[in-house]
Design an enzyme around this catalytic site. Structure first.
Site, PDB file in Angstrom:
ATOM      1  N   GLU A  17       0.692  -1.198  -0.006  1.00 15.96           N
ATOM      2  CA  GLU A  17       0.281  -0.056   0.090  1.00 15.96           C
ATOM      3  C   GLU A  17       0.920   1.306  -0.069  1.00 15.96           C
ATOM      4  OE1 GLU A  17      -2.746  -0.676   3.164  1.00 15.96           O
ATOM      5  OE2 GLU A  17      -3.588  -2.570   2.296  1.00 15.96           O
ATOM      6  N   ASN A  65      -1.369  -6.093  10.311  1.00  9.46           N
ATOM      7  CA  ASN A  65      -2.603  -5.413  10.872  1.00  9.46           C
ATOM      8  C   ASN A  65      -3.765  -6.252  11.643  1.00  9.46           C
ATOM      9  OD1 ASN A  65      -3.126  -2.668  11.431  1.00  9.46           O
ATOM     10  ND2 ASN A  65      -4.584  -2.433   9.830  1.00  9.46           N
ATOM     11  N   ARG A  66      -3.375  -7.664  11.576  1.00 13.64           N
ATOM     12  CA  ARG A  66      -4.175  -8.397  12.740  1.00 13.64           C
ATOM     13  C   ARG A  66      -3.396  -9.123  13.631  1.00 13.64           C
ATOM     14  NH1 ARG A  66      -6.410  -5.645   9.533  1.00 13.64           N
ATOM     15  NH2 ARG A  66      -8.136  -6.461   7.780  1.00 13.64           N
ATOM     16  N   GLU A 168      -7.790   5.100   5.140  1.00 14.78           N
ATOM     17  CA  GLU A 168      -8.013   4.073   3.991  1.00 14.78           C
ATOM     18  C   GLU A 168      -8.230   4.782   2.727  1.00 14.78           C
ATOM     19  OE1 GLU A 168      -7.625   0.930   3.515  1.00 14.78           O
ATOM     20  OE2 GLU A 168      -7.633   0.009   5.262  1.00 14.78           O
TER      21      GLU A 168
END
Ligand code: ZN
Length: 297
Positions: A17, A65-66, A168
Site C-alpha cells: 500500500e 494489521n491483524r 484508508e
C-alpha cells in the site's frame, strides 16, 4: 486526552500500500515537511512492515494489521515475521494499554475500493472525533467510518496508542501510486498534526461542533458461495465503486456468473464500504455493511 504529546505516523503496515510507504520515505528524508505542524508534540515516523514492502506484498507470513491483539503480543518467540515485528513495534511505541508511550497513531493504508479518504475511528476519542469532523468539511472526498472495537482484543496497529486514526485511501490498486491521492493524503495527515497543535493549545475544543455523516460498522458479508466454498457471484455492477451509497432491503447486491441478481438480505437499508477490496477475497469479505447516521462532532 487533554494533551497529545507523542504522535506516530505509520506507512507500509501493508507492504504493497504505497501511499503510506512513500509518504514515510518523503518525510523521513526531510522533517521540514511536517515538523512545523505540531511543535508541541514529539512526532515519530515508522515504516511498519519493511519486509513486505521489499517484496511488494501485503504481508510476508501473515497480516501485520491483524497482529496486535493482546494474546498475539504475549506470544513468546513467535516464528512469523509479522508477529515478531508487532512485538518490536509494541515495545517501541506501546506497550498496548494504559501505560502506552504513544498518544496518537495515524496509520496510512490504501484500498482498491472507491472510498476516497476514509477516516476510521475505533473509539469515541474527543480529539479524533473533533478533528475528523473538521476534515470532512474541508475535503469533499473525506468520510468517517466508526468501527467500535474492544481495544485489548483489537488486532490493529493503531490500538497500541491511546487513540488512533486509520486512513484508508482509494481507489488505488495495490503496488501502485496515484498522484492526486498521494497529495490529498499528505494534506490530510498534515491537517491532523495542525489540529493536534490546536488541541494542545485548547483552540480546537472551543470551535463549534460540525454536523457529519457517520458510517458505523454493522456487518461484514462474504461473497455468495457454492457447497464447495467457491465464489458463485460477483459484486453487482450497480454497486461497484458505489461505496457509502444506500442499498435498500432487497436491492441487488451480487450478481451470479449467469447474470442473476442476488439481493441484499437485510430488512433495512445499509451503506456498504470496502466494496470488492482485492485484499479481502482471502478474508472472505466482499464488503462491510454500515449504518449511516448524522451526528454533531
Ligand atoms: Zn492496509
Amino acid at each position: 486526552m487533554s494533551q497529545i504529546k507523542t504522535i506516530v505516523i505509520a506507512g507500509g503496515t501493508h507492504g504493497n500500500e504505497l501511499t503510506g510507504v512513500k509518504l514515510y520515505s518523503k518525510w523521513a528524508a526531510d522533517n521540514h515537511y511536517y515538523k512545523h505542524a505540531c511543535p508541541s508534540a514529539k512526532i515519530e515516523l515508522v515504516h511498519t512492515n519493511i519486509e513486505a514492502t521489499q517484496v511488494c506484498r501485503r504481508y510476508v507470513d501473515l497480516d501485520l494489521n491483524r497482529s496486535f491483539a493482546n494474546r498475539l503480543l504475549a506470544l513468546e518467540n513467535p516464528s512469523a515475521y509479522e508477529i515478531r515485528r508487532a512485538k518490536e513495534l509494541n515495545d517501541r511505541f506501546g506497550p498496548k494499554g494504559e501505560n502506552t508511550k504513544t498518544d496518537l497513531i495515524i496509520d496510512v493504508h490504501n484500498t482498491t475500493s472507491n472510498m476516497g479518504v476514509c477516516l476510521i475511528l475505533s473509539t469515541r476519542d474527543p480529539f479524533t472525533m473533533r478533528a475528523s469532523a473538521e476534515l470532512v468539511h474541508e475535503f469533499p472526498n473525506c468520510f468517517i467510518y466508526y468501527q467500535p472495537e474492544e481495544r485489548g482484543e483489537s488486532p490493529y496497529f493503531g490500538t497500541i496508542a491511546k487513540a488512533d486514526i486509520c486512513l484508508e485511501i482509494g481507489a488505488q490498486p495495490h503496488g501502485t501510486l496515484d498522484a492526486s491521492l498521494f497529495a490529498e493524503t499528505e494534506k490530510i495527515v498534515l491537517r491532523y498534526l495542525e489540529m493536534a497543535e490546536e488541541w494542545n493549545q485548547g483552540i480546537l475544543q472551543k470551535k463549534p461542533k460540525k454536523t457529519v455523516d457517520v458510517y458505523t460498522q454493522y456487518k461484514d458479508i462474504d461473497y455468495p458461495r457454492d457447497k464447495f466454498g467457491e465464489i458463485r457471484g460477483m459484486v453487482h455492477p450497480n454497486l461497484q465503486n458505489g461505496d457509502y451509497k444506500e442499498v435498500k432491503s432487497s436491492d441487488p447486491i451480487f450478481i451470479s456468473f449467469d447474470g442473476k441478481d442476488i439481493p441484499n438480505e437485510e430488512d433495512k437499508s445499509v451503506w456498504p464500504i470496502f466494496i470488492n477490496e482485492s485484499a479481502y477475497y482471502e478474508k472472505k469479505l466482499a464488503m462491510s455493511l454500515t449504518l449511516k447516521t448524522t451526528e454533531e462532532w
